[in-house]
Design a protein around this motif. Structure first.
Motif, PDB file in Angstrom:
ATOM      1  N   ALA A 279       0.998  -1.295   0.044  1.00 24.50           N
ATOM      2  CA  ALA A 279      -0.197  -0.102  -0.022  1.00 24.50           C
ATOM      3  C   ALA A 279       0.979   1.257   0.043  1.00 24.50           C
ATOM      4  O   ALA A 279       0.367   2.207  -0.757  1.00 24.50           O
ATOM      5  N   GLN A 280       2.037   1.267   0.746  1.00 20.59           N
ATOM      6  CA  GLN A 280       2.766   2.411   0.877  1.00 20.59           C
ATOM      7  C   GLN A 280       3.411   2.635  -0.670  1.00 20.59           C
ATOM      8  O   GLN A 280       3.533   3.691  -1.086  1.00 20.59           O
ATOM      9  N   GLN A 281       3.829   1.537  -1.278  1.00 19.92           N
ATOM     10  CA  GLN A 281       4.124   1.619  -2.680  1.00 19.92           C
ATOM     11  C   GLN A 281       3.122   2.289  -3.638  1.00 19.92           C
ATOM     12  O   GLN A 281       3.308   3.135  -4.527  1.00 19.92           O
ATOM     13  N   ARG A 282       2.006   1.874  -3.357  1.00 24.80           N
ATOM     14  CA  ARG A 282       0.608   2.453  -4.271  1.00 24.80           C
ATOM     15  C   ARG A 282       0.632   3.887  -3.980  1.00 24.80           C
ATOM     16  O   ARG A 282       0.546   4.668  -5.187  1.00 24.80           O
ATOM     17  N   MET A 283       0.624   4.191  -2.955  1.00 24.06           N
ATOM     18  CA  MET A 283       0.293   5.685  -2.767  1.00 24.06           C
ATOM     19  C   MET A 283       1.542   6.378  -3.040  1.00 24.06           C
ATOM     20  O   MET A 283       1.291   7.747  -3.398  1.00 24.06           O
ATOM     21  N   ASP A 284       2.736   5.889  -3.044  1.00 21.90           N
ATOM     22  CA  ASP A 284       3.928   6.618  -3.596  1.00 21.90           C
ATOM     23  C   ASP A 284       3.847   6.798  -5.055  1.00 21.90           C
ATOM     24  O   ASP A 284       4.045   7.963  -5.810  1.00 21.90           O
ATOM     25  N   SER A 285       3.330   6.075  -5.598  1.00 21.19           N
ATOM     26  CA  SER A 285       2.990   5.973  -7.171  1.00 21.19           C
ATOM     27  C   SER A 285       2.094   7.127  -7.448  1.00 21.19           C
ATOM     28  O   SER A 285       2.205   7.930  -8.124  1.00 21.19           O
ATOM     29  N   TRP A 286       0.847   7.051  -6.804  1.00 21.21           N
ATOM     30  CA  TRP A 286      -0.075   8.134  -6.976  1.00 21.21           C
ATOM     31  C   TRP A 286       0.785   9.552  -6.740  1.00 21.21           C
ATOM     32  O   TRP A 286       0.571  10.537  -7.376  1.00 21.21           O
ATOM     33  N   ARG A 287       1.370   9.556  -5.592  1.00 21.05           N
ATOM     34  CA  ARG A 287       2.025  10.829  -5.192  1.00 21.05           C
ATOM     35  C   ARG A 287       3.021  11.515  -6.255  1.00 21.05           C
ATOM     36  O   ARG A 287       2.850  12.572  -6.770  1.00 21.05           O
ATOM     37  N   ARG A 288       3.776  10.482  -6.747  1.00 21.13           N
ATOM     38  CA  ARG A 288       4.511  10.933  -7.819  1.00 21.13           C
ATOM     39  C   ARG A 288       3.918  11.298  -9.190  1.00 21.13           C
ATOM     40  O   ARG A 288       4.244  12.392  -9.888  1.00 21.13           O
ATOM     41  N   GLY A 289       2.777  10.602  -9.378  1.00 21.90           N
ATOM     42  CA  GLY A 289       1.959  10.853 -10.487  1.00 21.90           C
ATOM     43  C   GLY A 289       1.241  12.264 -10.298  1.00 21.90           C
ATOM     44  O   GLY A 289       1.221  13.119 -11.683  1.00 21.90           O
TER      45      GLY A 289
END
Length: 299
Positions: A279-289
């Motif tokens: 989940a942390q990686q998913r949120m980081d991907s959204w943040r970078r997007g």
């Protein structure tokens, strides 16, 4: 040097940016406004002190009021939205409690409130303390000199000064609590069991099964600076508001908080990710997007 976000792809945010919300950088503070505020604060403060020394109650009252307004405005002027770029912290839930009872989740993603800035905290505290002293002195002088009718405006002014002082003290406490591990920070946690709102000395636990809808809202937008006051409402099936969450003062962007809460409220089949690095990686991907891939190096 590779960023820690480089191992997983950039994903577009699962939901569009809500209307009137902003993603940007803090507005640059113009030097002339700093000089103007400083002059008004120094002159009004010195004039108020001279009036007190001269036993001029009326002049001291109004000069102190100007000092309060200028000092509070000075503090607010330095508060800027736009730098909210952090990820939530993946924490053991015990670190967010006093260890008196077992938390519902072992690990949670914690969106930490950043606390008020030093300028806002300091200005509110200084203005409130100075105003409380002067207005208290003016009230005593008014009673002694048989002009008690002045209490009609002196008492509300004293209450205003005390309110500013309280706001400044609370801002310092909130910032101190948010600054270090082990101080029970204030914010919002998400885990497999649900959402928890951590207040100064209390918590509000909401199970995912109770949340039927997550809706964004905004109460104020400054078109010049880009500052805005976003909030998220967690609603039950009967439209009851389970939590009205103001997310304007968090280290992570409001869009990321809204997207995360809504995504896992709408996808129960993926809640097993919560409390893990997935989940942390998913949120980081959204943040970078939503903020640009370069923020992966700043997490």
């Amino acid at each position: 040097m590779l960023s820690r976000a480089a191992g997983h792809p950039v994903l577009p945010p699962p939901y569009p940016l809500p209307e009137d919300w902003r993603v940007g950088t803090p507005t640059r503070i113009r030097p002339w406004t700093v000089v103007a505020y400083s002059l008004v604060v120094v002159v009004s403060g010195a004039a108020a002190v001279l009036a007190v020394l001269g036993d001029d109650t009326g002049a001291a009252t109004w000069r102190t009021f100007v000092f309060l307004a200028a000092t509070a405005g000075f503090g607010v002027h330095f508060e800027r939205a736009g730098a909210e770029r952090d990820l939530p912290e993946l924490l053991n839930a015990v670190a967010l409690t006093r260890a008196k009872e077992r938390p519902r989740d072992s690990w949670v993603h914690f969106f930490r409130e950043r606390g008020a800035g030093a300028w806002l905290s300091g200005c509110f505290t200084a203005a409130g303390a100075f105003g409380a002293v002067v207005f208290g002195w003016a009230i005593v002088r008014s009673v002694i000199t048989d002009v008690a009718f002045a209490l009609i405006w002196l008492v509300p002014l004293l209450l205003l000064a005390l309110l500013l002082l309280l706001a400044g003290i609370l801002a310092f406490v909130t910032t101190w609590r948010a600054a270090s591990f082990g101080r029970l920070p204030i914010g919002v946690g998400m885990g497999p069991a649900g959402v928890t709102r951590y207040y100064l000395d209390d918590t509000d636990d909401i199970e995912w099964s109770r949340i039927a809808r997550v809706t964004p809202a905004v109460s104020a937008v400054d078109e010049k600076t880009g500052d805005f006051t976003p909030s998220v409402e967690l609603r039950a099936a009967d439209d009851e508001i389970l939590l009205d969450l103001n997310i304007s003062g968090f280290r992570a962007h409001a869009w990321l908080i809204y997207a995360s809460l809504r995504f896992w409220a709408e996808h129960p089949e993926l809640r097993h990710e919560l409390g893990t690095t997935f989940a942390q990686q998913r949120m980081d991907s959204w943040r970078r997007g939503m903020l640009g891939e370069s923020v992966g190096d700043r997490g």
